[in-house]
Motif scaffolding. Structure first.
Motif, PDB file in Angstrom:
ATOM      1  N   ALA A  31      62.533  77.227  49.050  1.00 32.22           N
ATOM      2  CA  ALA A  31      63.453  77.178  50.240  1.00 32.22           C
ATOM      3  C   ALA A  31      64.300  78.324  50.252  1.00 32.22           C
ATOM      4  N   TRP A  32      64.913  78.940  48.867  1.00 32.05           N
ATOM      5  CA  TRP A  32      65.826  79.981  48.803  1.00 32.05           C
ATOM      6  C   TRP A  32      65.094  81.113  49.357  1.00 32.05           C
ATOM      7  N   PHE A  33      63.894  81.538  49.378  1.00 31.56           N
ATOM      8  CA  PHE A  33      63.541  82.781  49.750  1.00 31.56           C
ATOM      9  C   PHE A  33      63.429  83.205  51.209  1.00 31.56           C
ATOM     10  N   PRO A  34      63.221  82.132  52.169  1.00 32.48           N
ATOM     11  CA  PRO A  34      63.441  82.389  53.584  1.00 32.48           C
ATOM     12  C   PRO A  34      64.933  82.686  53.736  1.00 32.48           C
ATOM     13  N   LYS A  35      65.733  82.062  53.105  1.00 32.87           N
ATOM     14  CA  LYS A  35      67.251  82.019  53.391  1.00 32.87           C
ATOM     15  C   LYS A  35      67.948  83.280  53.049  1.00 32.87           C
ATOM     16  N   MET A  36      67.436  83.927  51.735  1.00 33.93           N
ATOM     17  CA  MET A  36      67.657  85.192  51.430  1.00 33.93           C
ATOM     18  C   MET A  36      67.172  86.327  52.193  1.00 33.93           C
ATOM     19  N   GLU A  37      66.114  86.038  52.889  1.00 34.35           N
ATOM     20  CA  GLU A  37      65.408  86.993  53.809  1.00 34.35           C
ATOM     21  C   GLU A  37      66.230  87.161  54.993  1.00 34.35           C
ATOM     22  N   ALA A  38      66.637  85.979  55.657  1.00 40.45           N
ATOM     23  CA  ALA A  38      67.501  86.074  56.755  1.00 40.45           C
ATOM     24  C   ALA A  38      68.715  86.374  56.458  1.00 40.45           C
ATOM     25  N   LEU A  39      69.420  86.387  55.570  1.00 43.89           N
ATOM     26  CA  LEU A  39      70.641  87.122  55.261  1.00 43.89           C
ATOM     27  C   LEU A  39      70.487  88.681  55.006  1.00 43.89           C
ATOM     28  N   GLN A  40      69.416  89.091  54.099  1.00 45.30           N
ATOM     29  CA  GLN A  40      69.126  90.477  54.105  1.00 45.30           C
ATOM     30  C   GLN A  40      68.927  91.211  55.640  1.00 45.30           C
ATOM     31  N   THR A  41      67.985  90.346  56.140  1.00 42.85           N
ATOM     32  CA  THR A  41      67.486  91.066  57.589  1.00 42.85           C
ATOM     33  C   THR A  41      68.914  90.960  58.528  1.00 42.85           C
ATOM     34  N   GLU A  42      69.686  90.011  58.629  1.00 42.80           N
ATOM     35  CA  GLU A  42      70.996  90.182  59.457  1.00 42.80           C
ATOM     36  C   GLU A  42      71.751  91.325  58.855  1.00 42.80           C
ATOM     37  N   ARG A  65      58.671  94.377  47.600  1.00 39.32           N
ATOM     38  CA  ARG A  65      57.565  94.685  46.447  1.00 39.32           C
ATOM     39  C   ARG A  65      57.701  93.456  45.614  1.00 39.32           C
ATOM     40  N   ALA A  66      58.947  92.940  45.412  1.00 33.05           N
ATOM     41  CA  ALA A  66      59.000  91.809  44.045  1.00 33.05           C
ATOM     42  C   ALA A  66      60.109  91.129  44.619  1.00 33.05           C
ATOM     43  N   THR A  67      60.161  89.477  44.311  1.00 31.86           N
ATOM     44  CA  THR A  67      61.163  88.650  44.596  1.00 31.86           C
ATOM     45  C   THR A  67      61.230  87.950  43.202  1.00 31.86           C
ATOM     46  N   GLN A  68      62.481  87.453  43.055  1.00 30.78           N
ATOM     47  CA  GLN A  68      62.402  86.464  41.700  1.00 30.78           C
ATOM     48  C   GLN A  68      63.633  85.501  42.058  1.00 30.78           C
ATOM     49  N   CYS A  69      63.810  84.570  41.289  1.00 28.30           N
ATOM     50  CA  CYS A  69      64.967  83.467  41.468  1.00 28.30           C
ATOM     51  C   CYS A  69      65.072  83.011  40.320  1.00 28.30           C
ATOM     52  N   ASP A  70      66.264  82.719  39.685  1.00 32.39           N
ATOM     53  CA  ASP A  70      66.385  81.758  38.539  1.00 32.39           C
ATOM     54  C   ASP A  70      67.273  80.697  39.261  1.00 32.39           C
ATOM     55  N   TYR A  71      66.722  79.492  38.739  1.00 31.28           N
ATOM     56  CA  TYR A  71      67.287  78.278  39.383  1.00 31.28           C
ATOM     57  C   TYR A  71      68.271  77.807  38.258  1.00 31.28           C
ATOM     58  N   LEU A  72      69.606  77.682  38.444  1.00 34.40           N
ATOM     59  CA  LEU A  72      70.553  77.356  37.439  1.00 34.40           C
ATOM     60  C   LEU A  72      71.078  75.964  37.523  1.00 34.40           C
ATOM     61  N   GLU A  73      71.028  75.218  38.644  1.00 35.71           N
ATOM     62  CA  GLU A  73      71.335  74.108  38.869  1.00 35.71           C
ATOM     63  C   GLU A  73      70.841  73.377  39.977  1.00 35.71           C
ATOM     64  N   VAL A 110      74.472  77.962  41.783  1.00 36.96           N
ATOM     65  CA  VAL A 110      73.031  77.016  41.673  1.00 36.96           C
ATOM     66  C   VAL A 110      71.925  78.012  41.634  1.00 36.96           C
ATOM     67  N   ALA A 111      71.775  79.129  41.931  1.00 33.06           N
ATOM     68  CA  ALA A 111      70.803  79.989  41.835  1.00 33.06           C
ATOM     69  C   ALA A 111      71.067  81.548  41.985  1.00 33.06           C
ATOM     70  N   ARG A 112      70.415  82.460  41.237  1.00 30.32           N
ATOM     71  CA  ARG A 112      70.566  83.865  41.615  1.00 30.32           C
ATOM     72  C   ARG A 112      69.102  84.404  41.602  1.00 30.32           C
ATOM     73  N   SER A 113      69.107  85.439  42.494  1.00 31.34           N
ATOM     74  CA  SER A 113      67.825  85.888  42.910  1.00 31.34           C
ATOM     75  C   SER A 113      68.002  87.370  43.261  1.00 31.34           C
ATOM     76  N   SER A 114      66.706  88.039  43.469  1.00 33.94           N
ATOM     77  CA  SER A 114      66.711  89.312  43.920  1.00 33.94           C
ATOM     78  C   SER A 114      65.515  89.715  44.663  1.00 33.94           C
ATOM     79  N   ASN A 115      65.427  90.683  45.666  1.00 33.07           N
ATOM     80  CA  ASN A 115      64.440  91.154  46.319  1.00 33.07           C
ATOM     81  C   ASN A 115      64.353  92.941  46.313  1.00 33.07           C
ATOM     82  N   THR A 116      63.221  93.270  45.473  1.00 32.17           N
ATOM     83  CA  THR A 116      62.908  94.687  45.726  1.00 32.17           C
ATOM     84  C   THR A 116      62.419  95.199  46.842  1.00 32.17           C
ATOM     85  N   VAL A 117      62.939  96.227  47.337  1.00 31.25           N
ATOM     86  CA  VAL A 117      62.451  96.825  48.786  1.00 31.25           C
ATOM     87  C   VAL A 117      61.883  98.332  48.397  1.00 31.25           C
TER      88      VAL A 117
END
Length: 152
Positions: A31-42, A65-73, A110-117
């Motif tokens: 569920a984090w990935f669409p939320k990340m993408e929406a923030l980045q696109t906006e 090219r690459a996405t990743q997420c660390d689920y912390l809590e 609760v989470a830390r993630s990245s998206n390489t473009v």
């Protein structure tokens, strides 16, 4: 993933909904990935970089090219979350957006993630980051205040 650094470029606040969670009421991992993408696109849209017009206007566009997420809590149904966007590493033909997801009520990460473009030609071959985009990236590294949207 290492700790996110640099100024906040943009952020959203939202409340997790039933659609974000599994039957136990815990956030479904993807569920984090669409939320990340929406923030980045906006953010890119607000900077005049609309994904749907990049090829026509500039002769290049971007792809993930690459996405990743660390689920912390665990994040749960109805948690209020703030997602922060920062700029990570800048390469020759790619750059990375970094995200942090904070539970607002207790300020717990609760989470830390990245998206390489990657910047690509119209036929999707990697190209050097164009000068105009590189100027944006360099200015974002120095940016102080975050653009903020209304809470959901």
């Amino acid at each position: 993933m290492s700790k996110v650094a640099g100024p906040i470029l943009h952020q959203h606040q939202l409340r997790l909904s039933y659609a974000d969670t599994d039957p136990a009421g815990i956030l479904y991992y993807a569920a984090w990935f669409p939320k990340m993408e929406a923030l980045q696109t906006e953010f890119l849209y607000l900077c005049g970089l609309r994904q749907d017009t990049l090829v026509e206007r500039f002769g290049w566009w971007t792809v993930s090219r690459a996405t990743q997420c660390d689920y912390l809590e665990a994040a749960r149904l109805f948690d209020r979350i703030r997602i922060e966007l920062r700029l990570g590493e800048i390469g020759t033909s790619s750059f990375r957006f970094d995200f942090e997801m904070w539970r607002i009520d207790d300020e717990l990460l609760v989470a830390r993630s990245s998206n390489t473009v990657v910047t690509v030609s119209p036929d999707q071959r990697p190209v050097r980051i164009p000068d105009g985009l590189r100027e944006h990236l360099q200015s974002w590294q120095l940016r102080a205040p975050a653009l903020e949207t209304a809470t959901a």
